[in-house]
Scaffold this motif. Structure first.
Motif, PDB file in Angstrom:
ATOM      1  N   THR A 214      14.302   4.492  -0.770  1.00 47.88           N
ATOM      2  CA  THR A 214      14.217   3.034  -0.654  1.00 47.88           C
ATOM      3  C   THR A 214      12.926   2.522  -1.275  1.00 47.88           C
ATOM      4  OG1 THR A 214      15.543   3.012   1.364  1.00 47.88           O
ATOM      5  CG2 THR A 214      14.150   1.097   0.956  1.00 47.88           C
ATOM      6  N   HIS A 215      11.807   3.191  -0.974  1.00 46.33           N
ATOM      7  CA  HIS A 215      10.517   2.788  -1.530  1.00 46.33           C
ATOM      8  C   HIS A 215      10.512   2.918  -3.058  1.00 46.33           C
ATOM      9  CE1 HIS A 215       8.299   1.871   2.028  1.00 46.33           C
ATOM     10  NE2 HIS A 215       8.420   3.074   2.556  1.00 46.33           N
ATOM     11  N   VAL A 216      11.049   4.031  -3.569  1.00 46.87           N
ATOM     12  CA  VAL A 216      11.086   4.236  -5.018  1.00 46.87           C
ATOM     13  C   VAL A 216      11.912   3.140  -5.687  1.00 46.87           C
ATOM     14  CG1 VAL A 216      11.914   5.743  -6.873  1.00 46.87           C
ATOM     15  CG2 VAL A 216      10.715   6.733  -4.914  1.00 46.87           C
ATOM     16  N   SER A 217      13.046   2.804  -5.100  1.00 44.70           N
ATOM     17  CA  SER A 217      13.894   1.750  -5.662  1.00 44.70           C
ATOM     18  C   SER A 217      13.154   0.417  -5.699  1.00 44.70           C
ATOM     19  CB  SER A 217      15.171   1.601  -4.823  1.00 44.70           C
ATOM     20  OG  SER A 217      15.962   2.769  -4.909  1.00 44.70           O
ATOM     21  N   ARG A 218      12.392   0.126  -4.647  1.00 39.03           N
ATOM     22  CA  ARG A 218      11.636  -1.129  -4.599  1.00 39.03           C
ATOM     23  C   ARG A 218      10.531  -1.147  -5.651  1.00 39.03           C
ATOM     24  NH1 ARG A 218      11.136  -1.574   1.997  1.00 39.03           N
ATOM     25  NH2 ARG A 218      13.239  -2.412   2.375  1.00 39.03           N
ATOM     26  N   VAL A 219       9.864   0.002  -5.831  1.00 44.09           N
ATOM     27  CA  VAL A 219       8.814   0.101  -6.850  1.00 44.09           C
ATOM     28  C   VAL A 219       9.393  -0.172  -8.233  1.00 44.09           C
ATOM     29  CG1 VAL A 219       7.259   1.696  -8.049  1.00 44.09           C
ATOM     30  CG2 VAL A 219       7.320   1.655  -5.546  1.00 44.09           C
TER      31      VAL A 219
ATOM     32  N   VAL B 169       6.193   7.044 -14.184  1.00 39.98           N
ATOM     33  CA  VAL B 169       5.141   8.013 -14.484  1.00 39.98           C
ATOM     34  C   VAL B 169       4.257   7.516 -15.624  1.00 39.98           C
ATOM     35  CG1 VAL B 169       4.661  10.345 -15.351  1.00 39.98           C
ATOM     36  CG2 VAL B 169       6.450  10.002 -13.634  1.00 39.98           C
ATOM     37  N   VAL B 170       4.895   7.049 -16.702  1.00 42.19           N
ATOM     38  CA  VAL B 170       4.143   6.553 -17.855  1.00 42.19           C
ATOM     39  C   VAL B 170       3.260   5.380 -17.451  1.00 42.19           C
ATOM     40  CG1 VAL B 170       4.341   5.458 -20.121  1.00 42.19           C
ATOM     41  CG2 VAL B 170       5.848   7.362 -19.525  1.00 42.19           C
ATOM     42  N   LEU B 171       3.823   4.433 -16.702  1.00 46.08           N
ATOM     43  CA  LEU B 171       3.056   3.255 -16.284  1.00 46.08           C
ATOM     44  C   LEU B 171       1.872   3.643 -15.414  1.00 46.08           C
ATOM     45  CD1 LEU B 171       2.773   0.155 -16.117  1.00 46.08           C
ATOM     46  CD2 LEU B 171       4.171   0.265 -14.043  1.00 46.08           C
ATOM     47  N   ALA B 172       2.085   4.585 -14.503  1.00 48.01           N
ATOM     48  CA  ALA B 172       1.009   4.982 -13.595  1.00 48.01           C
ATOM     49  C   ALA B 172      -0.189   5.535 -14.353  1.00 48.01           C
ATOM     50  CB  ALA B 172       1.528   6.026 -12.599  1.00 48.01           C
ATOM     51  N   TYR B 173       0.076   6.320 -15.395  1.00 45.09           N
ATOM     52  CA  TYR B 173      -1.024   6.864 -16.195  1.00 45.09           C
ATOM     53  C   TYR B 173      -1.640   5.806 -17.104  1.00 45.09           C
ATOM     54  CZ  TYR B 173      -0.389  11.689 -14.746  1.00 45.09           C
ATOM     55  OH  TYR B 173      -0.333  12.840 -14.013  1.00 45.09           O
ATOM     56  N   GLU B 174      -0.803   4.999 -17.709  1.00 45.58           N
ATOM     57  CA  GLU B 174      -1.319   4.014 -18.657  1.00 45.58           C
ATOM     58  C   GLU B 174      -2.158   2.940 -17.974  1.00 45.58           C
ATOM     59  OE1 GLU B 174       1.842   4.208 -22.346  1.00 45.58           O
ATOM     60  OE2 GLU B 174       2.149   2.684 -20.792  1.00 45.58           O
ATOM     61  N   THR B 175      -1.877   2.666 -16.710  1.00 45.18           N
ATOM     62  CA  THR B 175      -2.660   1.676 -15.982  1.00 45.18           C
ATOM     63  C   THR B 175      -3.863   2.291 -15.258  1.00 45.18           C
ATOM     64  OG1 THR B 175      -1.206   1.900 -14.048  1.00 45.18           O
ATOM     65  CG2 THR B 175      -0.707   0.112 -15.602  1.00 45.18           C
TER      66      THR B 175
ATOM     67  N   GLU C 274       0.832  -1.208   0.000  1.00 47.90           N
ATOM     68  CA  GLU C 274       0.000   0.000   0.000  1.00 47.90           C
ATOM     69  C   GLU C 274       0.865   1.256   0.000  1.00 47.90           C
ATOM     70  OE1 GLU C 274      -3.455   2.111   2.779  1.00 47.90           O
ATOM     71  OE2 GLU C 274      -2.973  -0.018   3.022  1.00 47.90           O
ATOM     72  N   ARG C 275       1.936   1.250   0.780  1.00 44.34           N
ATOM     73  CA  ARG C 275       2.817   2.412   0.829  1.00 44.34           C
ATOM     74  C   ARG C 275       3.552   2.595  -0.492  1.00 44.34           C
ATOM     75  NH1 ARG C 275       4.822   6.118   4.428  1.00 44.34           N
ATOM     76  NH2 ARG C 275       2.630   6.029   4.996  1.00 44.34           N
ATOM     77  N   GLU C 276       3.993   1.516  -1.110  1.00 42.70           N
ATOM     78  CA  GLU C 276       4.687   1.621  -2.394  1.00 42.70           C
ATOM     79  C   GLU C 276       3.763   2.155  -3.481  1.00 42.70           C
ATOM     80  OE1 GLU C 276       7.872  -2.041  -1.605  1.00 42.70           O
ATOM     81  OE2 GLU C 276       6.025  -2.376  -2.760  1.00 42.70           O
ATOM     82  N   LEU C 277       2.501   1.741  -3.465  1.00 44.07           N
ATOM     83  CA  LEU C 277       1.534   2.268  -4.428  1.00 44.07           C
ATOM     84  C   LEU C 277       1.323   3.764  -4.203  1.00 44.07           C
ATOM     85  CD1 LEU C 277      -0.379   1.550  -6.755  1.00 44.07           C
ATOM     86  CD2 LEU C 277      -2.151   1.087  -5.046  1.00 44.07           C
ATOM     87  N   GLU C 278       1.298   4.160  -2.942  1.00 45.78           N
ATOM     88  CA  GLU C 278       1.160   5.572  -2.588  1.00 45.78           C
ATOM     89  C   GLU C 278       2.348   6.371  -3.123  1.00 45.78           C
ATOM     90  OE1 GLU C 278      -0.316   7.934   1.437  1.00 45.78           O
ATOM     91  OE2 GLU C 278       0.914   6.134   1.632  1.00 45.78           O
TER      92      GLU C 278
ATOM     93  N   VAL D 266       4.968  10.020  -7.197  1.00 44.80           N
ATOM     94  CA  VAL D 266       5.994  10.166  -8.234  1.00 44.80           C
ATOM     95  C   VAL D 266       5.332  10.570  -9.552  1.00 44.80           C
ATOM     96  CG1 VAL D 266       7.628   8.900  -9.688  1.00 44.80           C
ATOM     97  CG2 VAL D 266       7.690   8.610  -7.207  1.00 44.80           C
ATOM     98  N   ALA D 267       4.209   9.918  -9.873  1.00 45.71           N
ATOM     99  CA  ALA D 267       3.507  10.201 -11.124  1.00 45.71           C
ATOM    100  C   ALA D 267       2.943  11.614 -11.153  1.00 45.71           C
ATOM    101  CB  ALA D 267       2.384   9.190 -11.338  1.00 45.71           C
ATOM    102  N   ARG D 268       2.686  12.185  -9.989  1.00 45.44           N
ATOM    103  CA  ARG D 268       2.196  13.558  -9.922  1.00 45.44           C
ATOM    104  C   ARG D 268       3.328  14.568  -9.952  1.00 45.44           C
ATOM    105  NH1 ARG D 268      -2.486  12.636  -5.285  1.00 45.44           N
ATOM    106  NH2 ARG D 268      -4.010  11.656  -6.670  1.00 45.44           N
TER     107      ARG D 268
END
Length: 223
Positions: free
Chosen positions: A188-193, A206-212, A157-161, A166-168
């Protein structure tokens, strides 16, 4: 020290950018290229940290040159796209090619310098309004469901957040302030994502977040 390669078909433009950048002791211009092919070859030989890439050049345009440069994976430099054309199609093409930023040539000198520093740090350089127009015109994102898209199921949940912020267009410092955590924890979270989603960098995120559909058009400038 951040090493820079300038790719532009106009010698005066290259010279002007060199003068602006080399005033600063933390930036060194190590090479120039007059077209996309020269940029690809010079990048291979000189291995700069950042490539300033014009879009419209002879022989090979900046978008294709960017694709070829970034196809080398983790060893590739960051690419900052420079253009006089404030057109959404170029922004989207640049992002899909893997560029770390998009900057108009009429930006003030200090913005050019800070942009080079930002992409060298690994930040995404896209203004929220440009990102929003880009998505509205070129990405048909599905409606967001109650559950994340299948590709994102591995994220906590935190990684999705973190991905959404990041996408914003939020920086690590802004994300840390918003979530009341340290910048180190954000990194650390960004690296894991990126690792879980098999993404090269924040631009691809960013691209993936919008496309999904995790982030939808009109949300980039929120908060």
């Amino acid at each position: 020290m951040t090493s820079v390669l300038i790719a532009d078909d106009q010698a005066l433009v290259r010279g002007g950018m060199r003068m602006i950048l080399e005033v600063h002791p933390d930036i060194e211009v190590i090479a120039e290229a007059a077209d996309g092919r020269e940029a690809v070859e010079a990048t291979r030989l000189r291995r700069p940290d950042v490539v300033l890439m014009d879009i419209r050049m002879p022989n090979l345009d900046g978008i294709e040159a960017t694709r070829q440069i970034l196809s080398r994976g983790s060893a590739a430099p960051r690419v900052l796209i420079l253009t006089t054309f404030d057109l959404d199609e170029y922004v989207y093409d640049a992002m899909k090619a893997g560029a770390s930023g998009f900057l108009l040539k009429n930006a003030p000198p200090e913005q050019l310098v800070e942009s080079v520093r930002a992409v060298a740090r690994g930040d995404v350089l896209l203004a929220p309004d440009i990102t929003r127009r880009l998505i509205e015109h070129y990405v048909s994102a599905p409606r967001r469901a109650d559950e994340p898209p299948p590709r994102l199921e591995e994220l906590t949940e935190r990684e999705l957040e973190i991905l959404i912020l990041v996408a914003r267009g939020k920086s690590n410092a802004e994300i840390a302030a918003a979530l009341f955590i340290s910048e180190g924890t954000v990194k650390t979270h960004v690296s894991r994502v990126l690792a879980k989603l098999d993404l090269r960098d924040r631009v691809q995120a960013v691209v993936l977040a919008y496309e999904t559909g995790v982030v939808r058009a009109g949300e980039a400038a929120e908060g």
